[in-house]
Write a protein that holds these residues in place. Structure first.
Motif, PDB file in Angstrom:
ATOM      1  N   VAL A   1       0.831  -1.212   0.000  1.00  0.00           N
ATOM      2  CA  VAL A   1       0.000   0.000   0.000  1.00  0.00           C
ATOM      3  C   VAL A   1       0.862   1.258   0.000  1.00  0.00           C
ATOM      4  O   VAL A   1       0.565   2.238  -0.703  1.00  0.00           O
ATOM      5  N   VAL A   2       1.954   1.234   0.768  1.00  0.00           N
ATOM      6  CA  VAL A   2       2.819   2.422   0.836  1.00  0.00           C
ATOM      7  C   VAL A   2       3.839   2.445  -0.301  1.00  0.00           C
ATOM      8  O   VAL A   2       4.641   3.374  -0.393  1.00  0.00           O
ATOM      9  N   GLY A   3       3.808   1.410  -1.162  1.00  0.00           N
ATOM     10  CA  GLY A   3       4.704   1.373  -2.306  1.00  0.00           C
ATOM     11  C   GLY A   3       6.121   0.949  -1.985  1.00  0.00           C
ATOM     12  O   GLY A   3       7.034   1.189  -2.779  1.00  0.00           O
ATOM     13  N   ALA A   4       6.321   0.306  -0.818  1.00  0.00           N
ATOM     14  CA  ALA A   4       7.671  -0.086  -0.412  1.00  0.00           C
ATOM     15  C   ALA A   4       8.141  -1.353  -1.116  1.00  0.00           C
ATOM     16  O   ALA A   4       9.335  -1.598  -1.228  1.00  0.00           O
TER      17      ALA A   4
ATOM     18  N   ALA B   1      17.433  -9.678  -2.613  1.00  0.00           N
ATOM     19  CA  ALA B   1      18.772  -9.793  -3.201  1.00  0.00           C
ATOM     20  C   ALA B   1      19.335  -8.444  -3.636  1.00  0.00           C
ATOM     21  O   ALA B   1      19.840  -8.290  -4.748  1.00  0.00           O
ATOM     22  N   GLY B   2      19.220  -7.452  -2.766  1.00  0.00           N
ATOM     23  CA  GLY B   2      19.803  -6.152  -3.043  1.00  0.00           C
ATOM     24  C   GLY B   2      18.947  -5.211  -3.848  1.00  0.00           C
ATOM     25  O   GLY B   2      19.391  -4.103  -4.172  1.00  0.00           O
ATOM     26  N   THR B   3      17.736  -5.600  -4.181  1.00  0.00           N
ATOM     27  CA  THR B   3      16.832  -4.720  -4.904  1.00  0.00           C
ATOM     28  C   THR B   3      15.460  -4.765  -4.238  1.00  0.00           C
ATOM     29  O   THR B   3      15.267  -5.434  -3.233  1.00  0.00           O
ATOM     30  N   VAL B   4      14.508  -4.041  -4.786  1.00  0.00           N
ATOM     31  CA  VAL B   4      13.133  -4.034  -4.267  1.00  0.00           C
ATOM     32  C   VAL B   4      12.202  -4.336  -5.431  1.00  0.00           C
ATOM     33  O   VAL B   4      12.300  -3.726  -6.501  1.00  0.00           O
ATOM     34  N   ILE B   5      11.297  -5.289  -5.227  1.00  0.00           N
ATOM     35  CA  ILE B   5      10.358  -5.701  -6.272  1.00  0.00           C
ATOM     36  C   ILE B   5       8.942  -5.424  -5.793  1.00  0.00           C
ATOM     37  O   ILE B   5       8.586  -5.768  -4.666  1.00  0.00           O
ATOM     38  N   ILE B   6       8.148  -4.809  -6.642  1.00  0.00           N
ATOM     39  CA  ILE B   6       6.782  -4.429  -6.268  1.00  0.00           C
ATOM     40  C   ILE B   6       5.783  -5.534  -6.575  1.00  0.00           C
ATOM     41  O   ILE B   6       4.977  -5.921  -5.738  1.00  0.00           O
TER      42      ILE B   6
END
Length: 323
Positions: free
Chosen positions: A291-294, A299-304
């Motif tokens: 919801v907050v888009g975090a 593995a060192g990245t962020v996936i939505i």
């Protein structure tokens, strides 16, 4: 060498990690049986190359393949080097043997994707906790293992699969299905998997909960389960006990299905209520992060996105230019 099989292993050791002797022994064993392709995104690539290049094609991830999910990048890179039509994709903790490779090769003669069944061996307590998840999945449907078999030509003909999602195995299965490929579930084809360390096990908890965004009904069920557990603790502890007993029975059903008693122990079903409680709590963490888009750190990245919905994949494949 197993005729008609390549084996693609995407790997990314953490900084300072070296290749374990057990893993190297397994890879050398594989190299005598299959066309082994190791796609290595580790900082210690050169050290690995000295140890593994004698029995495997050992390459870094391709520069022109860009994915948020490093495992998918490794798979898509590895498919370019694979020489055989039938390809086994596996995580580094998976341990095939002669029998499982032989069955995978035989099934891939007709199937475009094969989904076997993992089990943990050895079984520290946290592996039994995660085995409860496997058993519940087997009871109500299918589990998602750390190894799959694919037909190389089919996957290349549809342009691979989306590497910007978290739940990459589900994405691959959905993509092959959406393209009209033949998916064969093999829940009695048991492939051993080494358990994670306890620290890695803890890291996996929120990520696996975030995966449930890809299955909205399942996700909603766990969101509803959290408040139900809290209400049961306060108002109806007896009812909560009955629910826990029911969860254990369901897990035992998963153990009994498709010859599961061969590899799953009797104790792991007892962990089912604990796993459900964990997932019910972390589902709310996954909801808040989305919801907050975090998104979900991985593995060192962020996936939505956890995975694409089947109708989205069908639409993409219909609009893709032929050839």
């Amino acid at each position: 060498m197993s005729a008609g099989l390549s084996y693609v292993l995407p790997i990314r050791s953490r900084p300072g990690d070296g290749p374990a002797d057990e893993l190297t022994e397994y890879l050398a064993w594989l190299g005598e049986r299959v066309d082994l392709v190791i796609v290595d995104g580790s900082e210690s690539f050169l050290t690995h190359h000295d140890r593994w290049s004698g029995f495997a094609t050992h390459v870094p991830p391709a520069e022109d393949v860009r994915c948020a999910n490093g495992k998918v990048r490794g798979v898509l890179t590895g498919l370019r080097s694979a020489r055989e039509e039938g390809v086994v994709i596996a995580d580094e903790d998976v341990r095939h043997d002669d029998a499982t490779l032989e069955v995978m090769g035989r099934l891939l003669v007709e199937a475009d994707l094969v989904r076997p069944q993992n089990y943990f061996d050895p079984l520290p307590w946290h592996a039994r906790w995660d085995t409860a998840r496997i058993l519940l999945n087997r009871a109500i449907g299918s589990d998602f293992p750390g190894t799959l078999g694919v037909r190389r030509s089919f996957l290349r003909s549809i342009g691979g699969y989306d590497g910007d999602v978290l739940f990459e195995n589900l994405e691959l299965i959905r993509t092959v299905t959406a393209a009209g490929g033949r998916v064969v579930d093999a829940p009695s084809l048991f492939v051993r998997r080494r358990p994670p360390t306890f620290a890695r096990f803890l890291e996996q908890r929120p990520r696996q909960a975030y995966d449930d965004w890809a299955q909205p009904l399942r996700f909603a069920l766990f969101l509803a389960t959290g408040p139900a557990i809290a209400a049961g603790i306060v108002r109806r502890p007896r009812g909560l006990g009955l629910a826990a007993g029911f969860a254990i029975l369901v897990a035992r059903l998963g153990r009994a299905r498709n010859g599961g008693r061969e590899v799953f122990d009797r104790i792991s079903p007892l962990f089912a209520p604990l796993w459900i409680g964990e997932r019910a709590a972390l589902a709310w963490v996954a909801l808040i992060r989305r919801v907050v888009g975090a998104g979900c750190p991985y593995a060192g990245t962020v996936i939505i996105r956890a995975a694409n919905r089947p109708r989205v994949l069908r639409r993409r494949l219909r609009s893709r230019p032929s050839g």
